[in-house]
Every structure is written in structure tokens, then in C-alpha cells.
Design a protein around this motif. Structure first.
Motif, PDB file in Angstrom:
ATOM      1  N   GLN A 262       0.377  -0.787   0.344  1.00  9.71           N
ATOM      2  CA  GLN A 262       0.045   0.345   0.306  1.00  9.71           C
ATOM      3  C   GLN A 262       0.742   1.553   0.098  1.00  9.71           C
ATOM      4  N   PRO A 263       1.811   1.407   0.487  1.00 10.51           N
ATOM      5  CA  PRO A 263       2.764   2.539   0.461  1.00 10.51           C
ATOM      6  C   PRO A 263       3.403   2.892  -0.388  1.00 10.51           C
ATOM      7  N   ALA A 264       3.815   1.883  -1.225  1.00 12.32           N
ATOM      8  CA  ALA A 264       4.271   1.873  -2.567  1.00 12.32           C
ATOM      9  C   ALA A 264       3.553   2.533  -3.839  1.00 12.32           C
ATOM     10  N   VAL A 265       2.139   2.124  -3.767  1.00 11.82           N
ATOM     11  CA  VAL A 265       1.134   2.090  -4.224  1.00 11.82           C
ATOM     12  C   VAL A 265       0.688   3.661  -4.120  1.00 11.82           C
ATOM     13  N   SER A 266       0.905   4.311  -2.332  1.00 10.84           N
ATOM     14  CA  SER A 266       0.369   5.556  -2.340  1.00 10.84           C
ATOM     15  C   SER A 266       1.924   6.511  -3.235  1.00 10.84           C
ATOM     16  N   GLN A 267       2.667   5.935  -2.762  1.00 14.26           N
ATOM     17  CA  GLN A 267       4.278   7.038  -4.003  1.00 14.26           C
ATOM     18  C   GLN A 267       3.975   7.120  -5.650  1.00 14.26           C
ATOM     19  N   HIS A 268       3.694   5.630  -6.165  1.00 16.69           N
ATOM     20  CA  HIS A 268       2.720   6.266  -7.746  1.00 16.69           C
ATOM     21  C   HIS A 268       1.900   6.736  -7.417  1.00 16.69           C
ATOM     22  N   LEU A 269       0.824   6.909  -6.650  1.00 16.97           N
ATOM     23  CA  LEU A 269      -0.280   7.865  -6.432  1.00 16.97           C
ATOM     24  C   LEU A 269       0.331   9.539  -6.488  1.00 16.97           C
ATOM     25  N   LYS A 270       1.114   9.893  -5.103  1.00 15.65           N
ATOM     26  CA  LYS A 270       1.729  10.690  -5.377  1.00 15.65           C
ATOM     27  C   LYS A 270       2.795  11.363  -6.420  1.00 15.65           C
ATOM     28  N   VAL A 271       3.371  10.511  -7.368  1.00 11.96           N
ATOM     29  CA  VAL A 271       4.114  10.993  -8.639  1.00 11.96           C
ATOM     30  C   VAL A 271       2.928  11.551  -9.470  1.00 11.96           C
ATOM     31  N   LEU A 272       1.627  10.886  -9.818  1.00 11.89           N
ATOM     32  CA  LEU A 272       0.824  11.224 -10.898  1.00 11.89           C
ATOM     33  C   LEU A 272      -0.036  12.859 -10.026  1.00 11.89           C
ATOM     34  N   ARG A 273       0.010  13.142  -8.866  1.00 11.89           N
ATOM     35  CA  ARG A 273      -0.367  14.194  -8.312  1.00 11.89           C
ATOM     36  C   ARG A 273       0.658  15.286  -8.691  1.00 11.89           C
ATOM     37  N   ASP A 274       1.708  14.667  -7.995  1.00  7.74           N
ATOM     38  CA  ASP A 274       3.004  15.668  -8.061  1.00  7.74           C
ATOM     39  C   ASP A 274       2.726  16.313  -9.435  1.00  7.74           C
ATOM     40  N   ASN A 275       3.197  15.703 -10.563  1.00 10.58           N
ATOM     41  CA  ASN A 275       3.407  15.604 -11.853  1.00 10.58           C
ATOM     42  C   ASN A 275       2.254  16.054 -13.351  1.00 10.58           C
ATOM     43  N   GLY A 276       1.112  16.297 -12.107  1.00 10.95           N
ATOM     44  CA  GLY A 276      -0.343  16.890 -12.289  1.00 10.95           C
ATOM     45  C   GLY A 276      -1.432  15.922 -13.038  1.00 10.95           C
ATOM     46  N   PHE A 277      -0.673  14.242 -13.433  1.00 15.20           N
ATOM     47  CA  PHE A 277      -1.860  13.630 -13.820  1.00 15.20           C
ATOM     48  C   PHE A 277      -2.735  12.843 -13.490  1.00 15.20           C
ATOM     49  N   ALA A 278      -2.792  13.630 -11.955  1.00 17.17           N
ATOM     50  CA  ALA A 278      -4.109  12.956 -10.619  1.00 17.17           C
ATOM     51  C   ALA A 278      -4.118  13.918 -10.020  1.00 17.17           C
ATOM     52  N   THR A 279      -5.645  14.050  -9.699  1.00 17.11           N
ATOM     53  CA  THR A 279      -6.084  14.983  -8.673  1.00 17.11           C
ATOM     54  C   THR A 279      -6.671  14.347  -7.913  1.00 17.11           C
ATOM     55  N   VAL A 280      -6.554  14.862  -6.397  1.00 17.00           N
ATOM     56  CA  VAL A 280      -7.416  14.425  -5.108  1.00 17.00           C
ATOM     57  C   VAL A 280      -7.660  15.604  -4.516  1.00 17.00           C
ATOM     58  N   ARG A 281      -9.518  14.617  -4.098  1.00 17.22           N
ATOM     59  CA  ARG A 281     -10.055  15.613  -2.913  1.00 17.22           C
ATOM     60  C   ARG A 281     -10.440  14.771  -1.845  1.00 17.22           C
ATOM     61  N   ALA A 282     -10.384  15.749  -0.797  1.00 20.07           N
ATOM     62  CA  ALA A 282     -11.040  15.016  -0.274  1.00 20.07           C
ATOM     63  C   ALA A 282     -12.141  14.560   0.257  1.00 20.07           C
TER      64      ALA A 282
END
Length: 121
Positions: free
Chosen positions: A41-61
């Protein structure tokens, strides 16, 4: 990080495929990726972070959940870059579509010319 560096990783490409179907909770994305790739799960979180940081994904609470979605802007940039290369595959694909349509038309014409008892053989 360059867009192709981000998209070069199969895990991140799969995450984007999942998100392309619509907004997804991080837990659901993580469950699919952990099962398919056997990563933590932490590895998946890191991939999500890369996508977010590089503008490919958005996140909302949403309460305690984090909902991820595709941000199409970087994908449009990739598409624009690929435009230079479309000439290599667009004409052959158009020719294939023409041949498929021709084959369907010929089968349809042959089918209407055959006697009724020979159409389904």
C-alpha cells in the motif's frame, strides 16, 4: 519529471486506466494495484503521489477518504507531442477500416444473392 517518465511505469499507467473510468477512492485503487502488481500500500501511495505531483491526477478529500481522478491536461500535452507521429499509423488504420467495410459490404451482397437455404452454411 517528464510526462513519459511518469507514464513509463506500468503501475502508474494502470492507475491512470483505473482513474479514467471515473473518480476512485485511494483504497479501491490501492486494492486493485496491490492485487495485480503485488506491491505494498505505501508503494501504491508513492505512485499516486508521483501522478499527483506531476499533474496527472487530482485528489480531493471526502471525509476520511481521498478521491483521485485523472487530470487531462498533461495527457493533452502528450497527445500534442504524439501528433507529430500520427502520420505513421493513421493512414494504415484508415486503409484497414476501408478494407473491413469493403469485406462487410461484399459479405452482405453475397448473402442477399445466395439462395435462402445456403445463407447460413
Amino acid at each position: 519529471m517528464h510526462a513519459f517518465d511518469v507514464l513509463g511505469d506500468p503501475v502508474r499507467r494502470r492507475i491512470l486506466e483505473l482513474l479514467a473510468t471515473g473518480e476512485q477512492p485511494a483504497g479501491a485503487v490501492s486494492a486493485v494495484i496491490r492485487e495485480e502488481f503485488g506491491i505494498s500500500q505505501p508503494a501504491v501511495s508513492q505512485h499516486l503521489k508521483v501522478l499527483r505531483d506531476n499533474g496527472f491526477a487530482t485528489v480531493r478529500a471526502d471525509g476520511t477518504r481521498r478521491l483521485y481522478a485523472v487530470d487531462p491536461r498533461p495527457l493533452r500535452e502528450v497527445d500534442g507531442w504524439l501528433e507529430h507521429f500520427r502520420r505513421f499509423w493513421t493512414p494504415p488504420l484508415a486503409a484497414l477500416a476501408t478494407e473491413l467495410a469493403r469485406g462487410r459490404r461484399e459479405r452482405r451482397l453475397r448473402g442477399s444473392a445466395d439462395p435462402p437455404d445456403e445463407r447460413n452454411t
